[in-house]
Scaffold this motif. Structure first.
Motif, PDB file in Angstrom:
ATOM      1  N   ILE A  25       0.862  -1.178   0.000  1.00  0.00           N
ATOM      2  CA  ILE A  25       0.000   0.000   0.000  1.00  0.00           C
ATOM      3  C   ILE A  25       0.893   1.219   0.000  1.00  0.00           C
ATOM      4  N   TYR A  26       0.624   2.072  -0.920  1.00  0.00           N
ATOM      5  CA  TYR A  26       1.455   3.259  -1.083  1.00  0.00           C
ATOM      6  C   TYR A  26       0.569   4.488  -1.196  1.00  0.00           C
ATOM      7  N   CYS A  32      -3.322   6.851   5.640  1.00  0.00           N
ATOM      8  CA  CYS A  32      -4.584   6.624   6.374  1.00  0.00           C
ATOM      9  C   CYS A  32      -4.468   5.418   7.300  1.00  0.00           C
ATOM     10  N   LEU A  33      -3.806   4.362   6.827  1.00  0.00           N
ATOM     11  CA  LEU A  33      -3.637   3.176   7.676  1.00  0.00           C
ATOM     12  C   LEU A  33      -2.823   3.510   8.920  1.00  0.00           C
ATOM     13  N   TYR A  34      -1.740   4.237   8.752  1.00  0.00           N
ATOM     14  CA  TYR A  34      -0.930   4.627   9.910  1.00  0.00           C
ATOM     15  C   TYR A  34      -1.737   5.500  10.870  1.00  0.00           C
TER      16      TYR A  34
END
Length: 288
Positions: A25-26, A32-34
């Protein structure tokens, strides 16, 4: 495909090198994930801190919570407690050496129920009265001696002495049965019936004794001493009847102070001026 073209394509791929395909995922998805992972960690830390704070404030321990301790014999509650709903317990007692208080803004009611949840005994303490509802009410000493008992048939006072400290004494609307009625030392004893008669009865006799004072009986109409089978004895060195009626003088102008005690056929007593002989027959008009 011709052999020349295949060989040319193979030569071009070999000269360019192997191709690498990126997996993951880039970009903005990674950011957003972090962010969500960081937010979740913050919520976990806040939740853990709140849990520790609640445990600290409520004083949760292995033995119980706050002033409530769990022991082998049951629950142990220390300090003031407030119960908003009914409390069911087999035994309630305080710590050794400390009193037990029950406090309420209105009433404190203690009910004893049977197996069918029917009230057998009730004790109600209110702002104006203390009421006990039961078939029998008893008060005993530590040794088991009965001091007071009351039921539908009778009220028993088992104490050796019953003292009434009221300023107006005690009112008995009906009869009273007792072997002894006496006042405290140096106090007066008064038996009174303001609007009705006062009757004292005993099968073996009634004794009225005033060892250090006088005995006085006063009435408005008649004072009657009656003995059906025995006699009435007046035993005293002096017997005075100051208000007896006097008959007419046997001779005018006589000033002697000697009188004769006479008795009418109806039992009336009167005085007649003494003479050389009995003068009671002369004054028989007093008996009319």
């Amino acid at each position: 495909m011709p052999q020349e073209q295949y060989a040319h394509r193979t030569t071009m791929q070999t000269s360019e090198g192997p191709q690498v395909y990126k997996v993951g995922i880039y970009g903005w998805r990674k950011r957003c994930l972090y962010f969500f992972v960081l937010l979740l960690m913050i919520l976990i830390l806040v939740n853990l801190a709140m849990t520790i704070w609640i445990l600290k404030v409520m004083n949760f321990t292995i033995d119980g919570m706050g002033n409530l301790r769990i022991t082998e014999k049951g629950l142990k509650l220390e300090g003031d407690s407030e119960f908003l709903k009914p409390l069911y317990a087999k035994e309630i007692r305080s710590r050794p050496g400390n009193p037990l208080y029950f406090q309420s803004a209105r009433n404190v009611t203690v009910n004893i129920l049977n197996e069918k949840t029917k009230v057998l005994t009730r004790l109600v303490t209110g702002p104006q009265a203390v009421e006990a509802h039961s078939q029998k009410f008893e008060v005993k000493t530590l040794s088991g001696k009965l001091l007071f008992s009351a039921d539908d048939n009778e009220v028993v006072v088992g104490a050796e002495r019953l003292r009434v400290l009221g300023a107006e004494g005690t009112v008995f609307p009906k009869s009273i049965e007792t072997p002894n009625v006496r006042a405290d030392p140096f106090k007066e004893l008064r038996l009174e019936s303001p609007t009705r008669a006062l009757v004292m009865e005993a099968p073996k006799g009634i004794e009225i004794n005033a060892e250090a004072g006088s005995l006085k009986a006063t009435c408005r109409t008649e004072l009657r001493l009656e003995s059906k089978d025995g006699e009435i004895m007046l035993n005293s060195a002096k017997i005075k009847l100051p208000n007896l009626p006097q008959g007419s003088s046997s001779s005018a102008g006589s000033r002697q102070k000697i009188y004769e005690l006479c008795v009418c056929p109806n039992g009336r007593l009167f005085l007649s001026q003494a003479g050389t002989s009995s003068t009671c027959q002369i004054n028989t008009s007093v008996c009319l």
